[in-house]
Design an enzyme around this catalytic site. Structure first.
Site, PDB file in Angstrom:
ATOM      1  N   THR A   9      -5.908   2.459  -6.869  1.00  0.00           N
ATOM      2  CA  THR A   9      -7.219   2.428  -6.219  1.00  0.00           C
ATOM      3  C   THR A   9      -8.053   3.591  -6.728  1.00  0.00           C
ATOM      4  OG1 THR A   9      -6.364   1.336  -4.243  1.00  0.00           O
ATOM      5  CG2 THR A   9      -8.432   2.553  -4.016  1.00  0.00           C
TER       6      THR A   9
ATOM      7  N   HIS B 140     -14.115  -2.320  -2.009  1.00  0.00           N
ATOM      8  CA  HIS B 140     -13.213  -1.810  -0.971  1.00  0.00           C
ATOM      9  C   HIS B 140     -13.511  -2.465   0.380  1.00  0.00           C
ATOM     10  CE1 HIS B 140     -10.058   1.325  -0.746  1.00  0.00           C
ATOM     11  NE2 HIS B 140     -10.300   1.311   0.542  1.00  0.00           N
TER      12      HIS B 140
ATOM     13  N   SER C 213       0.810  -1.215   0.000  1.00  0.00           N
ATOM     14  CA  SER C 213       0.000   0.000   0.000  1.00  0.00           C
ATOM     15  C   SER C 213       0.843   1.264   0.000  1.00  0.00           C
ATOM     16  CB  SER C 213      -0.923  -0.003   1.227  1.00  0.00           C
ATOM     17  OG  SER C 213      -1.612   1.232   1.347  1.00  0.00           O
TER      18      SER C 213
ATOM     19  N   LYS D 259      -8.180  -0.771  -9.262  1.00  0.00           N
ATOM     20  CA  LYS D 259      -8.806  -1.473  -8.142  1.00  0.00           C
ATOM     21  C   LYS D 259     -10.064  -0.731  -7.693  1.00  0.00           C
ATOM     22  CE  LYS D 259      -7.990  -3.106  -3.402  1.00  0.00           C
ATOM     23  NZ  LYS D 259      -9.034  -2.321  -2.704  1.00  0.00           N
TER      24      LYS D 259
ATOM     25  N   TYR E 222      -2.197   5.392  -4.434  1.00  0.00           N
ATOM     26  CA  TYR E 222      -3.223   6.424  -4.280  1.00  0.00           C
ATOM     27  C   TYR E 222      -2.694   7.676  -4.970  1.00  0.00           C
ATOM     28  CZ  TYR E 222      -6.059   3.980  -0.758  1.00  0.00           C
ATOM     29  OH  TYR E 222      -6.887   3.100  -0.105  1.00  0.00           O
TER      30      TYR E 222
END
Length: 377
Positions: free
Chosen positions: A169, A267, A120, A243, A143
């Site tokens: 994402t 999510h 992440s 995603k 992100y």
């Protein structure tokens, strides 16, 4: 249980800890209550989170008997990479919330079980350190940041560290309404932070007019859009996966743009509530994009039979989110490795008993189709 008397990670895994559900139950004793509520909770009334589990449970397997499965295997390929099994560790933020080694412990477990790990942006350990620990396939979840140059710097760091795929994402440009975490008073504890974002430029101060919305004209000004995805495609050599796709129209648009794959996901029920589960939209998206586009699925994957059902409906692989944090909290790296072994062995047992020795043998025919008349009784 308060943080003062919560249990440390177990030095030895108890004999009665035999399923992912067992880890979920024990996790409450190994982390502060507010942290547990933050992890376990979904969005708003948690309708989507519950639906993830309910829709998987509705699917039944139609086993074939007397099949020779002695040459069975769970090996597969996704985006050209060889996977030992079709199970991945989903991108989950802040592993140090539940263990002092954070993502390093998780990466060690992933390496031992030959499990791909998606790291992440919001990891609590630098992405380079995690990459050095990983001996299994490593992907980076991105992100988008408001500053494009800083976004690109994250991509360059991932490329230089040996990550082989970018997973962007797209379904959570801002936090959903997470009432459970709010009620528990969750805040990031001291010593846990998004270390990859330390050099992020300060956000520009935005003064809103009284008629403007803090959401639309405020937070959503940082949200990515399709043009931003095109921009990133032109600046990175890595394949891109989006995603958080639940719409066939979005899937087709991504495919037309040359996106390498999609994660069908809501999510974990943590973003927008009252949306369908991934498993129920997966068949339509697979039909729309055809057999060639890579499709992953996440959301309530807790059993080998869940993995089997996702593969039967068109997924190439699945991702596991919350269970990795439960296992990490309960027993550290050995716990995560044990959790992954359980899931892999459950999948193998399911395949053997269903008469499907390879992943290629798992299709729609492997799921039970009840006679329509049964619903009218």
């Amino acid at each position: 249980m308060s943080s003062d008397n919560m249990l440390p990670p177990l030095a030895q895994i108890p004999a009665d800890l035999v399923s992912l559900g067992d880890y979920a139950k024990r996790a409450t004793a190994h982390m502060p209550r507010a942290v547990y509520e933050y992890i376990v909770g979904g969005g708003a009334d948690e309708i989507s989170q519950r639906r993830n589990r309910e829709m998987l449970d509705r699917l039944l397997i139609s086993p074939r008997v007397l099949v020779d499965v002695t040459r069975g295997s769970t090996e597969t390929r996704v985006l050209g990479e060889g996977f030992r099994h079709p199970i991945m560790l989903a991108p989950v933020a802040f592993h140090k919330l539940v263990h002092p080694e954070g993502e390093i412990a998780t990466a060690r477990a992933a390496s031992v079980l030959e499990t791909p790990m998606v790291v992440s942006t919001l990891s609590s350990v630098e992405l380079e350190s995690i990459a050095r620990t990983l001996d299994s396939p490593r992907w980076f979840q991105l992100y988008f940041q408001q500053d494009r140059e800083f976004t690109l710097s994250l991509v360059r760091r991932a490329e230089d560290a040996g990550y082989t795929c970018l997973m962007i994402t797209v379904d959570a440009p801002l936090h959903g309404i997470r009432n459970r975490a709010q009620r528990a008073g969750f805040e990031l504890p001291e010593g846990v932070e998004a270390v990859n974002l330390k050099q992020r430029p300060p956000l520009p101060r935005r003064v809103l007019e009284p008629s403007q919305s803090i959401v639309f004209q405020g937070m959503m000004t940082e949200a990515p859009n399709w043009e931003g995805i095109r921009w990133l495609q032109s600046h990175s050599r890595l394949p891109i996966i989006l995603k958080g796709v639940l719409s066939t129209a979005d899937a087709l648009k991504a495919q037309q743009m040359g996106i390498a794959g999609l994660v069908i996901s809501n999510h974990g029920g943590r973003a927008l509530d009252c949306v369908p589960s991934a498993i129920e939209v997966l068949p339509a998206i697979r039909q729309a994009v055809g057999a060639e586009m890579s499709l992953l699925l996440d959301g309530a994957i807790e059993r080998g039979t869940d993995v089997f059902k996702a593969l039967a409906l068109g997924a190439d692989a699945v991702m596991v989110g919350r269970p990795q944090l439960y296992a990490l909290a309960v027993a550290g790296a050995p716990g995560v490795a044990h959790m992954l072994r359980i899931l892999r062995e459950e999948l193998e047992v399911c395949m053997a008993l269903a008469g499907t020795p390879t992943l290629a043998d798992i299709g729609r025919a492997a799921l039970y189709q009840p006679a329509p008349s049964l619903f009218n009784l």
